[in-house]
Design a protein around this motif. Sequence first.
Motif, PDB file in Angstrom:
ATOM      1  N   VAL A 105       1.002  -1.182  -0.124  1.00  0.00           N
ATOM      2  CA  VAL A 105       0.021  -0.010  -0.014  1.00  0.00           C
ATOM      3  C   VAL A 105       0.809   1.140  -0.032  1.00  0.00           C
ATOM      4  O   VAL A 105       0.588   2.325  -0.716  1.00  0.00           O
ATOM      5  N   ASP A 106       2.038   1.360   0.735  1.00  0.00           N
ATOM      6  CA  ASP A 106       2.847   2.513   1.014  1.00  0.00           C
ATOM      7  C   ASP A 106       4.126   2.367   0.010  1.00  0.00           C
ATOM      8  O   ASP A 106       5.154   2.799   0.476  1.00  0.00           O
ATOM      9  N   LYS A 107       3.877   1.771  -1.033  1.00  0.00           N
ATOM     10  CA  LYS A 107       4.941   1.564  -2.011  1.00  0.00           C
ATOM     11  C   LYS A 107       5.710   2.717  -2.472  1.00  0.00           C
ATOM     12  O   LYS A 107       6.978   2.745  -2.750  1.00  0.00           O
ATOM     13  N   GLU A 108       4.954   3.900  -2.323  1.00  0.00           N
ATOM     14  CA  GLU A 108       5.621   5.079  -2.789  1.00  0.00           C
ATOM     15  C   GLU A 108       6.712   5.505  -2.154  1.00  0.00           C
ATOM     16  O   GLU A 108       7.505   6.305  -2.341  1.00  0.00           O
ATOM     17  N   ALA A 109       6.580   5.182  -0.992  1.00  0.00           N
ATOM     18  CA  ALA A 109       7.691   5.541   0.289  1.00  0.00           C
ATOM     19  C   ALA A 109       9.123   4.912  -0.249  1.00  0.00           C
ATOM     20  O   ALA A 109       9.976   5.681   0.514  1.00  0.00           O
ATOM     21  N   CYS A 110       8.843   3.933  -1.120  1.00  0.00           N
ATOM     22  CA  CYS A 110      10.242   3.267  -1.471  1.00  0.00           C
ATOM     23  C   CYS A 110      11.018   4.029  -2.614  1.00  0.00           C
ATOM     24  O   CYS A 110      12.173   3.501  -2.918  1.00  0.00           O
ATOM     25  N   LEU A 111      10.260   4.550  -3.313  1.00  0.00           N
ATOM     26  CA  LEU A 111      10.992   5.273  -4.503  1.00  0.00           C
ATOM     27  C   LEU A 111      12.291   5.887  -4.180  1.00  0.00           C
ATOM     28  O   LEU A 111      12.444   6.501  -2.841  1.00  0.00           O
ATOM     29  N   PRO A 112      13.347   5.685  -4.941  1.00  0.00           N
ATOM     30  CA  PRO A 112      13.233   5.157  -6.379  1.00  0.00           C
ATOM     31  C   PRO A 112      13.043   3.631  -6.531  1.00  0.00           C
ATOM     32  O   PRO A 112      13.375   2.887  -7.427  1.00  0.00           O
ATOM     33  N   LEU A 113      13.258   2.921  -5.441  1.00  0.00           N
ATOM     34  CA  LEU A 113      13.362   1.413  -5.306  1.00  0.00           C
ATOM     35  C   LEU A 113      11.859   0.933  -5.485  1.00  0.00           C
ATOM     36  O   LEU A 113      11.020   1.752  -5.223  1.00  0.00           O
ATOM     37  N   GLU A 167      11.823  -6.814   1.187  1.00  0.00           N
ATOM     38  CA  GLU A 167      12.417  -5.599   0.610  1.00  0.00           C
ATOM     39  C   GLU A 167      11.456  -4.623   0.827  1.00  0.00           C
ATOM     40  O   GLU A 167      11.905  -3.434   1.210  1.00  0.00           O
ATOM     41  N   TYR A 168      10.140  -4.777   0.985  1.00  0.00           N
ATOM     42  CA  TYR A 168       9.069  -3.855   1.271  1.00  0.00           C
ATOM     43  C   TYR A 168       9.521  -3.303   2.717  1.00  0.00           C
ATOM     44  O   TYR A 168       9.246  -2.064   3.137  1.00  0.00           O
ATOM     45  N   ASP A 169       9.551  -4.490   3.637  1.00  0.00           N
ATOM     46  CA  ASP A 169       9.756  -4.140   4.978  1.00  0.00           C
ATOM     47  C   ASP A 169      11.160  -3.292   5.091  1.00  0.00           C
ATOM     48  O   ASP A 169      11.084  -2.335   6.167  1.00  0.00           O
ATOM     49  N   SER A 170      11.974  -3.757   4.584  1.00  0.00           N
ATOM     50  CA  SER A 170      13.376  -2.937   4.564  1.00  0.00           C
ATOM     51  C   SER A 170      13.246  -1.357   3.984  1.00  0.00           C
ATOM     52  O   SER A 170      13.779  -0.388   4.711  1.00  0.00           O
ATOM     53  N   CYS A 171      12.676  -1.335   3.039  1.00  0.00           N
ATOM     54  CA  CYS A 171      12.543   0.362   2.425  1.00  0.00           C
ATOM     55  C   CYS A 171      11.562   1.073   3.126  1.00  0.00           C
ATOM     56  O   CYS A 171      11.596   2.370   3.086  1.00  0.00           O
ATOM     57  N   THR A 172      10.745   0.386   3.673  1.00  0.00           N
ATOM     58  CA  THR A 172       9.782   1.346   4.814  1.00  0.00           C
ATOM     59  C   THR A 172      10.145   1.246   6.062  1.00  0.00           C
ATOM     60  O   THR A 172       9.172   1.600   6.952  1.00  0.00           O
ATOM     61  N   ALA A 173      11.155   0.541   6.357  1.00  0.00           N
ATOM     62  CA  ALA A 173      11.424   0.468   8.060  1.00  0.00           C
ATOM     63  C   ALA A 173      10.622  -0.421   8.731  1.00  0.00           C
ATOM     64  O   ALA A 173      10.360   0.168   9.946  1.00  0.00           O
ATOM     65  N   GLY A 174       9.584  -1.235   8.176  1.00  0.00           N
ATOM     66  CA  GLY A 174       8.892  -1.942   8.954  1.00  0.00           C
ATOM     67  C   GLY A 174       7.540  -1.171   9.117  1.00  0.00           C
ATOM     68  O   GLY A 174       6.623  -1.883   9.689  1.00  0.00           O
ATOM     69  N   ARG A 175       7.108  -0.022   8.777  1.00  0.00           N
ATOM     70  CA  ARG A 175       6.051   0.825   8.925  1.00  0.00           C
ATOM     71  C   ARG A 175       5.358   0.698   7.814  1.00  0.00           C
ATOM     72  O   ARG A 175       4.019   1.262   7.790  1.00  0.00           O
ATOM     73  N   GLY A 176       5.555  -0.001   6.764  1.00  0.00           N
ATOM     74  CA  GLY A 176       4.533  -0.008   5.268  1.00  0.00           C
ATOM     75  C   GLY A 176       3.369  -0.826   5.602  1.00  0.00           C
ATOM     76  O   GLY A 176       3.534  -2.110   6.085  1.00  0.00           O
ATOM     77  N   ARG A 177       2.296  -0.437   5.191  1.00  0.00           N
ATOM     78  CA  ARG A 177       1.028  -1.228   5.397  1.00  0.00           C
ATOM     79  C   ARG A 177       1.077  -2.261   4.168  1.00  0.00           C
ATOM     80  O   ARG A 177       1.135  -1.891   3.033  1.00  0.00           O
ATOM     81  N   VAL A 178       0.326  -3.526   4.588  1.00  0.00           N
ATOM     82  CA  VAL A 178       0.284  -4.513   3.645  1.00  0.00           C
ATOM     83  C   VAL A 178      -1.019  -4.854   3.336  1.00  0.00           C
ATOM     84  O   VAL A 178      -1.853  -5.087   4.390  1.00  0.00           O
ATOM     85  N   GLY A 179      -1.596  -4.542   2.023  1.00  0.00           N
ATOM     86  CA  GLY A 179      -3.039  -4.986   1.858  1.00  0.00           C
ATOM     87  C   GLY A 179      -3.135  -6.264   1.282  1.00  0.00           C
ATOM     88  O   GLY A 179      -2.170  -7.081   1.201  1.00  0.00           O
TER      89      GLY A 179
END
Length: 281
Positions: A154-162, A169-181
């Motif tokens: 859900v919060d994939k934009e926070a990982c840009l440009p990744l 990989e998602y947990d890493s680039c969002t520091a574990g705070r990214g929501r998963v839908g």
Amino acid sequence: MSSEKVRGLCSAAAADVRLEKQLQAWRNDPSWTDHPPEIKVTVPQGSLCNLNLRFEAGLPPDAVYNIIIDPENKRVFKNIKEVISRKVLLDEGSRQVVEVEQAAIWKFLWWSGILSVHVFVDQNRRNHTVKFKQGRRGFMKKFEGCWKIEPLFVDKEACLPLDPNTLEEYDSCTAGRGRVGSAITLDQLIEPAILPPQPIAWYVRGITTKTTEMLVNDLIAETARLRGMASNVDNKHYTEENCDSSNNLLTEDSSDIKERWRQRRKSGRHGNSFRSARQEV
């Protein structure tokens, strides 16, 4: 206890830990907008119809999977009138094969009725799939399909440009705070014992499509209920505190009811009280 079941139990325990971590992100930010499912109906040779539904939900795959496999999900799916019988044939921890017989309600236009459904269900938490296939034949010669639930970042934009492709990989680039839908698909094939002529086939196809759409909408409503517990509970707490402290975001002097309601909804988006979906389903 077999080694396969031990591995399955360990996998289930790991799933519980993963789910709790993912739910925490939704507690911090429960905002989400649901959309109706995309429905595609095709008519394979010799069959009544093949249904393909795609939609997204604002809860992690494990939480959605829990709703679908819950033996008590009659409370969620309104088209289930009664669970006549349920028997676990195989239990490997993260995978079970279950024999189920249900009385299902169908509705189409001004008509409605009850249909008995007997299926074998193969539910696998490892890949979040729920496959079902008809057991005893009745009105239907073939009734089979599969639920598939995939993670949605859900919060994939926070990982840009990744561009993360895995949960790690998602947990890493969002520091574990990214929501998963969840991105959910339901494929279902229906073939009656006797293929009706075209005018009647259209009618039965409409019943099938409408009943399946009702089931999916019930699932979407349940994910919204679970997700909304955060904002509803915290909104009440927020309002009580701010009425006492005369917070300028919401005051008793406001004469615009619609504006006060908008402010309540806005303040509720920052709620962080959310019980585990696994406990609820």
